[in-house]
Enzyme design. Structure first.
Site, PDB file in Angstrom:
ATOM      1  N   GLY A 119       0.784  -1.222   0.000  1.00 51.50           N
ATOM      2  CA  GLY A 119       0.000   0.000   0.000  1.00 51.50           C
ATOM      3  C   GLY A 119       0.823   1.282   0.000  1.00 51.50           C
ATOM      4  O   GLY A 119       0.303   2.344  -0.325  1.00 51.50           O
ATOM      5  N   ASP A 120       2.095   1.202   0.386  1.00 50.43           N
ATOM      6  CA  ASP A 120       2.940   2.395   0.421  1.00 50.43           C
ATOM      7  C   ASP A 120       4.398   1.998   0.200  1.00 50.43           C
ATOM      8  O   ASP A 120       5.266   2.265   1.035  1.00 50.43           O
ATOM      9  CB  ASP A 120       2.776   3.123   1.756  1.00 50.43           C
ATOM     10  CG  ASP A 120       3.448   4.493   1.790  1.00 50.43           C
ATOM     11  OD1 ASP A 120       3.714   5.048   0.703  1.00 50.43           O
ATOM     12  OD2 ASP A 120       3.696   5.006   2.899  1.00 50.43           O
ATOM     13  N   LEU A 121       4.655   1.361  -0.927  1.00 49.80           N
ATOM     14  CA  LEU A 121       6.011   0.903  -1.215  1.00 49.80           C
ATOM     15  C   LEU A 121       6.896   2.074  -1.620  1.00 49.80           C
ATOM     16  O   LEU A 121       6.766   2.610  -2.714  1.00 49.80           O
ATOM     17  CB  LEU A 121       6.001  -0.131  -2.344  1.00 49.80           C
ATOM     18  CG  LEU A 121       5.629  -1.551  -1.959  1.00 49.80           C
ATOM     19  CD1 LEU A 121       5.555  -2.431  -3.201  1.00 49.80           C
ATOM     20  CD2 LEU A 121       6.616  -2.124  -0.966  1.00 49.80           C
ATOM     21  N   ASN A 139      10.175   2.928   3.361  1.00 44.67           N
ATOM     22  CA  ASN A 139       9.504   1.832   4.061  1.00 44.67           C
ATOM     23  C   ASN A 139      10.221   0.502   3.845  1.00 44.67           C
ATOM     24  O   ASN A 139       9.608  -0.568   3.893  1.00 44.67           O
ATOM     25  CB  ASN A 139       8.046   1.727   3.624  1.00 44.67           C
ATOM     26  CG  ASN A 139       7.215   2.841   4.207  1.00 44.67           C
ATOM     27  OD1 ASN A 139       7.532   3.354   5.273  1.00 44.67           O
ATOM     28  ND2 ASN A 139       6.158   3.223   3.521  1.00 44.67           N
TER      29      ASN A 139
END
Length: 148
Positions: free
Chosen positions: A56-58, A62
């Protein structure tokens, strides 16, 4: 009985992939290290997608690179936007987010994302369908950018 578990580990001697990339100086060694990291990113995302998980937030912020072991180990973090059941479209959007993040944060690394995708293909048997969808997602993104 299926159980959902969260495994947590303290990552001593680690740095974000974003900071790791920023610390590399130009030269042949930089290219070799970037290639190694790109392969690890592709492998990690490919394995995650093979288990139908979406991050969802690569972004490289992260991802941690644990440097304390004999060889560097990549770990994905911050699954706050993750989804547990994924379609090929969802996986393609995850890859698109990563590609856009790389372009905006690390614009000087032309060969990084293609290397990520090559490693992704090796770790995900559904990669052909996902990469086809990635092309569709890219084309929609370009149209959105052109329109405003």
């Amino acid at each position: 009985m299926n159980r959902k578990c969260i495994f947590m580990e303290y990552m001593d001697d680690s740095v974000t992939v974003k900071d790791y990339i920023a610390s590399l100086t130009n030269g042949e060694e930089r290219e070799a290290r970037l290639s190694d990291v790109a392969k690890q990113v592709g492998s990690a995302v490919g394995r995650m997608h093979a288990h139908n998980l979406i991050h969802g937030d690569l972004t490289t912020s992260n991802m941690l690179l644990a440097t304390g072991d004999a060889e560097d180990r990549l770990v994905l973090i911050d699954f706050g936007l993750s989804v547990g059941q994924a379609t090929a479209e969802d996986k393609a959007v995850d890859l698109y987010v990563l590609e856009r993040a790389l372009l905006s944060t690390h614009a000087d690394m032309d060969s990084f994302f293609p290397c990520v995708l090559a490693s992704y293909r090796k770790c995900n048997k559904d990669s052909a369908e996902v990469l086809r969808k990635l092309d569709e997602v890219r084309s929609r993104g370009r149209k959105r950018t052109m329109i405003g």
